[in-house]
Motif scaffolding. Structure first.
Motif, PDB file in Angstrom:
ATOM      1  N   THR A  82       5.214  31.132   8.920  1.00 31.98           N
ATOM      2  CA  THR A  82       5.026  32.351   8.141  1.00 31.98           C
ATOM      3  C   THR A  82       5.570  33.558   8.902  1.00 31.98           C
ATOM      4  O   THR A  82       5.204  33.775  10.059  1.00 31.98           O
ATOM      5  N   VAL A  92       4.280  39.123   6.641  1.00 27.83           N
ATOM      6  CA  VAL A  92       3.412  38.669   5.546  1.00 27.83           C
ATOM      7  C   VAL A  92       1.955  39.016   5.833  1.00 27.83           C
ATOM      8  O   VAL A  92       1.184  39.367   4.934  1.00 27.83           O
ATOM      9  N   PHE A  93       1.547  38.940   7.100  1.00 31.57           N
ATOM     10  CA  PHE A  93       0.157  39.197   7.458  1.00 31.57           C
ATOM     11  C   PHE A  93      -0.212  40.676   7.359  1.00 31.57           C
ATOM     12  O   PHE A  93      -1.396  41.015   7.384  1.00 31.57           O
ATOM     13  N   THR A 136      -3.325  34.901   3.103  1.00 30.93           N
ATOM     14  CA  THR A 136      -1.918  34.539   3.166  1.00 30.93           C
ATOM     15  C   THR A 136      -1.499  33.910   1.845  1.00 30.93           C
ATOM     16  O   THR A 136      -2.127  32.934   1.399  1.00 30.93           O
ATOM     17  N   GLN A 147       3.900  31.444   1.031  1.00 30.18           N
ATOM     18  CA  GLN A 147       4.364  31.717   2.391  1.00 30.18           C
ATOM     19  C   GLN A 147       3.357  31.248   3.438  1.00 30.18           C
ATOM     20  O   GLN A 147       3.387  31.700   4.582  1.00 30.18           O
ATOM     21  N   PHE A 148       2.517  30.322   3.053  1.00 26.36           N
ATOM     22  CA  PHE A 148       1.541  29.723   3.959  1.00 26.36           C
ATOM     23  C   PHE A 148       2.246  28.651   4.784  1.00 26.36           C
ATOM     24  O   PHE A 148       2.977  27.821   4.249  1.00 26.36           O
ATOM     25  N   GLY A 153       3.330  32.584  13.841  1.00 29.82           N
ATOM     26  CA  GLY A 153       3.098  32.405  12.412  1.00 29.82           C
ATOM     27  C   GLY A 153       2.704  31.017  11.956  1.00 29.82           C
ATOM     28  O   GLY A 153       2.785  30.726  10.759  1.00 29.82           O
ATOM     29  N   GLY A 169      -2.563  30.655   8.779  1.00 25.68           N
ATOM     30  CA  GLY A 169      -2.738  31.305   7.493  1.00 25.68           C
ATOM     31  C   GLY A 169      -4.203  31.349   7.136  1.00 25.68           C
ATOM     32  O   GLY A 169      -5.014  30.563   7.644  1.00 25.68           O
ATOM     33  N   ASN A 170      -4.558  32.266   6.260  1.00 21.70           N
ATOM     34  CA  ASN A 170      -5.940  32.431   5.824  1.00 21.70           C
ATOM     35  C   ASN A 170      -5.988  32.295   4.314  1.00 21.70           C
ATOM     36  O   ASN A 170      -5.147  32.849   3.608  1.00 21.70           O
ATOM     37  N   ASN A 185      -6.657  29.911  -2.723  1.00 23.39           N
ATOM     38  CA  ASN A 185      -6.372  31.263  -3.197  1.00 23.39           C
ATOM     39  C   ASN A 185      -6.284  31.335  -4.720  1.00 23.39           C
ATOM     40  O   ASN A 185      -5.398  31.970  -5.285  1.00 23.39           O
ATOM     41  N   THR A 233       0.375  44.096  13.268  1.00 21.79           N
ATOM     42  CA  THR A 233       1.322  43.698  12.227  1.00 21.79           C
ATOM     43  C   THR A 233       1.995  44.888  11.549  1.00 21.79           C
ATOM     44  O   THR A 233       2.906  44.703  10.749  1.00 21.79           O
TER      45      THR A 233
END
Length: 411
Positions: free
Chosen positions: A74, A78-79, A85, A89-90, A161, A164-165, A226, A305
């Motif tokens: 990633t 993005v973050f 995330t 794009q994860f 990267g 991811g969350n 998500n 970031t």
């Protein structure tokens, strides 16, 4: 509707999910098209240039680390957009290249067997009917930031990267185990998946958790991510979620759950993903003989970031900076920011708390000097554990967690 849970309410919506899934899992690319652009991960050992690609199905612009098996990183920008995330794009990380390119949702079964009273073969429809839970949690590769290790170590040279969350929707692993009836004397639970080795005799990728951990009510089998179905490359039709632990345990394309009467002594637990049994998993560079344990809980980390490393900006007396932090196996208590390489520290403002295992936004206004500014962010978690200033080293390139520095040039 705000969540997949709402979207799946009722039998009609359940059928609609499975229909979309059957259409959405076709066509995993055998190889991506040529790179769109190049990006530089600024790896200290050099060779940090990577292609950017959008050629993988279900994925937007990603940093290409490897094609077979897919390793997609990633981009850090993005973050900056959100603590969650986006699915497209994860990051992606597989161990074996033989990955199913489609899933038959009607014939798929999640098998539960071993040291249980009643072995189960659970269809996706049956899985969707179980009581659901949703949990925000960071999924971070054990080797995230390996490319920053000095001296360099073997393995995928990730930047920052490989993480991811997401909000994960699924069912408690405990509820599945209760349906099967765990026998007395159970010690661990082993998890297997649909991906297969490409070398004859190589071990299937399998990981195990202690029985009490598996039944703690937080470990879950997820089918939603998500507010949408799991992408194929992130583990469709279902995957294991182990909040607060490194993603080697988050088995993708999960299809088997085996309850064991003893510890798992197979390759992926006995030999792979081992860390030094030392404070911080740290040993002197070049060390080979040391006691080791399986990697397990994550540690606190934070990143700036709002501006990329090396960015040149117009000088101002102060500057607003921001980023994300994670507490590791618990929540974020605070994030302190230094604009001068650690000489002075300033408190940050924390964004909304999305849960103990989620990323959390931080923002701060700090003084800015003319010329080079070494901006640092330091997370302290709710257990009182703070990020160290000095980086660790181990031969696996695992568990980097030191304070990171972003250099900004003001003039």
């Amino acid at each position: 509707m705000d969540t997949l849970d709402a979207a799946l309410a009722g039998e009609t919506s359940r059928r609609r999910l499975l229909g979309r899934t059957a259409l959405g899992t076709l066509g995993l690319a055998a190889a991506p098209a040529l790179a769109e652009t190049l990006t530089d991960l600024h790896l200290p050992g050099g060779n940090g240039t990577r292609p950017m690609t959008s050629a993988f199905p279900g994925k937007g612009s990603m940093i290409l680390q490897r094609v077979h098996p897919p390793l997609l990183e990633t981009p850090m920008e993005v973050f900056e957009r959100d603590v969650f995330t986006p699915n497209d794009q994860f990051f992606v990380r597989w161990h074996w290249a033989d990955i199913p390119t489609s899933i038959d949702v009607d014939s798929f079964r999640l098998n539960v067997f071993g040291h249980v009273e009643k072995p189960l073969s659970i269809s996706l429809n049956a899985l969707l009917r179980l009581p659901r839970v949703e949990l925000a949690a960071v999924n971070q590769c054990s080797g995230n930031s390996r490319g920053l290790f000095q001296p360099r170590v073997p393995g995928a040279q990730w930047g920052n990267g490989a993480m991811g969350n997401a909000k994960w929707l699924g069912v408690r692993l405990r509820d599945i185990l209760d349906l099967a009836g765990v026998k007395a004397g159970a010690v661990q639970v082993r998890f297997g998946a649909l991906d297969q080795p490409v070398v004859a005799g190589a071990p299937d990728f399998e990981k195990a958790l202690d029985i009490d951990h598996a039944r703690d009510g937080e470990v879950m089998v997820a089918f939603g991510m998500n507010g949408e179905q799991l992408p194929l490359l992130n583990g469709f039709p279902c995957r294991l979620i182990v909040p607060g632990w490194y993603s080697t345990y988050w088995v993708k394309m999960l299809n088997s759950i085996e309850v064991l009467p003893g510890p798992d002594d197979q390759y992926w637990m006995a030999k792979a993903y081992k860390i030094p049994a030392t404070p911080g998993a740290n040993v002197a560079p070049g060390t080979k003989d040391f006691p080791a344990v399986p990697i397990n809980r994550m540690i606190p980390r934070s990143w700036m970031t709002s501006l990329p490393d090396g960015q040149a900006i117009a000088w101002e007396p102060t500057i607003e900076v921001g980023g994300i932090a994670m507490g590791g196996d618990c929540g974020v208590a605070r994030v302190d920011v230094s604009p001068d390489g650690g000489r002075h520290w300033y408190a940050s403002r924390l964004g909304p708390d999305q849960g103990a295992y989620s990323f959390r936004r931080w923002d701060s206004r700090v003084p800015l000097a003319r010329g080079s500014n070494a901006i640092m962010a330091r997370c302290v978690n709710t257990r009182g554990v703070a990020q160290p200033l000095q980086p660790i080293w181990n031969p696996g390139g695992f568990m980097r967690g030191n304070i990171e520095t972003t250099t900004i040039i003001a003039g």
